[in-house]
Motif scaffolding. Structure first.
Motif, PDB file in Angstrom:
ATOM      1  N   LEU A  35       0.818  -1.208   0.000  1.00 20.13           N
ATOM      2  CA  LEU A  35       0.000   0.000   0.000  1.00 20.13           C
ATOM      3  C   LEU A  35       0.852   1.258   0.000  1.00 20.13           C
ATOM      4  CD1 LEU A  35      -2.693  -1.142   2.559  1.00 20.13           C
ATOM      5  CD2 LEU A  35      -2.912  -0.986   0.071  1.00 20.13           C
ATOM      6  N   PHE A  36       2.006   1.194   0.657  1.00 20.52           N
ATOM      7  CA  PHE A  36       2.903   2.344   0.744  1.00 20.52           C
ATOM      8  C   PHE A  36       4.285   1.950   0.237  1.00 20.52           C
ATOM      9  CE2 PHE A  36       0.005   2.775   4.469  1.00 20.52           C
ATOM     10  CZ  PHE A  36      -0.678   3.907   4.059  1.00 20.52           C
ATOM     11  N   ARG A  37       5.005   2.935  -0.268  1.00 23.02           N
ATOM     12  CA  ARG A  37       6.396   2.698  -0.653  1.00 23.02           C
ATOM     13  C   ARG A  37       7.172   2.310   0.604  1.00 23.02           C
ATOM     14  NH1 ARG A  37       5.263   7.582  -2.291  1.00 23.02           N
ATOM     15  NH2 ARG A  37       6.846   8.505  -0.948  1.00 23.02           N
ATOM     16  N   ALA A  38       8.261   1.595   0.440  1.00 23.65           N
ATOM     17  CA  ALA A  38       9.049   1.109   1.571  1.00 23.65           C
ATOM     18  C   ALA A  38       9.512   2.258   2.469  1.00 23.65           C
ATOM     19  CB  ALA A  38      10.242   0.305   1.069  1.00 23.65           C
ATOM     20  N   GLU A  39       9.952   3.369   1.860  1.00 24.91           N
ATOM     21  CA  GLU A  39      10.435   4.507   2.646  1.00 24.91           C
ATOM     22  C   GLU A  39       9.309   5.106   3.493  1.00 24.91           C
ATOM     23  OE1 GLU A  39      10.269   5.392  -1.095  1.00 24.91           O
ATOM     24  OE2 GLU A  39      11.584   3.661  -1.096  1.00 24.91           O
ATOM     25  N   GLU A  40       8.134   5.170   2.893  1.00 24.03           N
ATOM     26  CA  GLU A  40       6.995   5.746   3.604  1.00 24.03           C
ATOM     27  C   GLU A  40       6.571   4.846   4.771  1.00 24.03           C
ATOM     28  OE1 GLU A  40       2.995   8.112   2.248  1.00 24.03           O
ATOM     29  OE2 GLU A  40       3.608   6.402   1.014  1.00 24.03           O
ATOM     30  N   ASN A  46       8.944   4.164  12.140  1.00 21.46           N
ATOM     31  CA  ASN A  46       9.864   4.912  13.007  1.00 21.46           C
ATOM     32  C   ASN A  46       9.102   5.871  13.916  1.00 21.46           C
ATOM     33  OD1 ASN A  46      12.113   3.617  11.978  1.00 21.46           O
ATOM     34  ND2 ASN A  46      12.575   5.241  10.510  1.00 21.46           N
ATOM     35  N   SER A  47       8.090   6.528  13.353  1.00 23.79           N
ATOM     36  CA  SER A  47       7.264   7.419  14.175  1.00 23.79           C
ATOM     37  C   SER A  47       6.572   6.638  15.280  1.00 23.79           C
ATOM     38  CB  SER A  47       6.214   8.139  13.311  1.00 23.79           C
ATOM     39  OG  SER A  47       6.833   9.011  12.409  1.00 23.79           O
ATOM     40  N   TRP A  48       6.045   5.464  14.930  1.00 24.32           N
ATOM     41  CA  TRP A  48       5.374   4.636  15.930  1.00 24.32           C
ATOM     42  C   TRP A  48       6.364   4.217  17.030  1.00 24.32           C
ATOM     43  CZ3 TRP A  48       0.790   3.976  17.669  1.00 24.32           C
ATOM     44  CH2 TRP A  48       0.535   2.926  18.554  1.00 24.32           C
ATOM     45  N   ARG A  76      -3.416   9.127   4.314  1.00 21.82           N
ATOM     46  CA  ARG A  76      -2.530   8.701   3.227  1.00 21.82           C
ATOM     47  C   ARG A  76      -3.101   7.488   2.512  1.00 21.82           C
ATOM     48  NH1 ARG A  76      -0.480   9.095  -0.962  1.00 21.82           N
ATOM     49  NH2 ARG A  76       1.514   8.137  -1.420  1.00 21.82           N
ATOM     50  N   LEU A  77      -3.675   6.564   3.267  1.00 17.93           N
ATOM     51  CA  LEU A  77      -4.299   5.382   2.675  1.00 17.93           C
ATOM     52  C   LEU A  77      -5.444   5.788   1.749  1.00 17.93           C
ATOM     53  CD1 LEU A  77      -4.391   2.280   2.634  1.00 17.93           C
ATOM     54  CD2 LEU A  77      -5.939   2.414   4.591  1.00 17.93           C
ATOM     55  N   ALA A  78      -6.259   6.729   2.172  1.00 21.79           N
ATOM     56  CA  ALA A  78      -7.353   7.224   1.332  1.00 21.79           C
ATOM     57  C   ALA A  78      -6.808   7.841   0.042  1.00 21.79           C
ATOM     58  CB  ALA A  78      -8.195   8.239   2.095  1.00 21.79           C
ATOM     59  N   GLU A  79      -5.706   8.576   0.141  1.00 24.10           N
ATOM     60  CA  GLU A  79      -5.084   9.165  -1.054  1.00 24.10           C
ATOM     61  C   GLU A  79      -4.591   8.088  -2.004  1.00 24.10           C
ATOM     62  OE1 GLU A  79      -1.975  11.560   0.619  1.00 24.10           O
ATOM     63  OE2 GLU A  79      -3.348  13.165   1.225  1.00 24.10           O
ATOM     64  N   VAL A  80      -3.941   7.058  -1.459  1.00 17.81           N
ATOM     65  CA  VAL A  80      -3.421   5.958  -2.278  1.00 17.81           C
ATOM     66  C   VAL A  80      -4.560   5.287  -3.031  1.00 17.81           C
ATOM     67  CG1 VAL A  80      -2.391   3.645  -2.165  1.00 17.81           C
ATOM     68  CG2 VAL A  80      -1.356   5.534  -0.902  1.00 17.81           C
ATOM     69  N   PHE A  81      -5.643   4.975  -2.318  1.00 16.42           N
ATOM     70  CA  PHE A  81      -6.763   4.298  -2.969  1.00 16.42           C
ATOM     71  C   PHE A  81      -7.486   5.207  -3.962  1.00 16.42           C
ATOM     72  CE2 PHE A  81      -6.897   1.070   0.624  1.00 16.42           C
ATOM     73  CZ  PHE A  81      -6.346   0.077  -0.170  1.00 16.42           C
TER      74      PHE A  81
END
Length: 120
Positions: A35-40, A46-48, A76-81
């Motif tokens: 769903l997300f690029r590896a860096e994202e 990391n934030s978590w 971000r998930l909504a944007e991806v979809f």
């Protein structure tokens, strides 16, 4: 009842069976892109990790930060979809100049997209 569906195209007629439409229909994780690029994903993780690490000293602040992070990931998930759906729609929404094969491929991509939505 026959499993054959006759699909008429403006330029041609073809016979497509339901088996053609549901080929490879069993959802597997190999069929889905992340769903997300590896860096994202790494940034989110990391934030978590930072949020969890701060809990002992500032529990309320950590929970507030966790809420913010979850909201950010959902956005971000909504944007991806939304982007993926737009891409899918562009592939077939060309008026009557779309071949039956293009429509079959579009339906397969929608099925994959649908499976990804349900796997979240």
């Amino acid at each position: 009842m026959s499993d054959e569906v006759i699909v008429a195209d403006v330029q041609e007629s073809e016979h497509i069976t339901t088996a053609d439409l549901v080929k490879d229909s069993k959802p597997t994780m190999e069929n889905h892109e992340p769903l997300f690029r590896a860096e994202e994903s790494e940034r989110f993780r990391n934030s978590w990790h930072d949020i969890q690490g701060g809990f002992v000293d500032e529990p309320r602040h950590s929970v507030e930060k966790a809420d913010e992070l979850v909201a950010k990931v959902i956005k971000r998930l909504a944007e991806v979809f939304a982007n993926e759906r737009d891409t899918l729609e562009e592939a077939w929404a060309k008026g009557n100049d779309v071949s039956t094969e293009d429509l079959r491929q579009a339906l397969r991509r929608y099925r994959s997209f649908f499976d990804r939505l349900l796997s979240v």
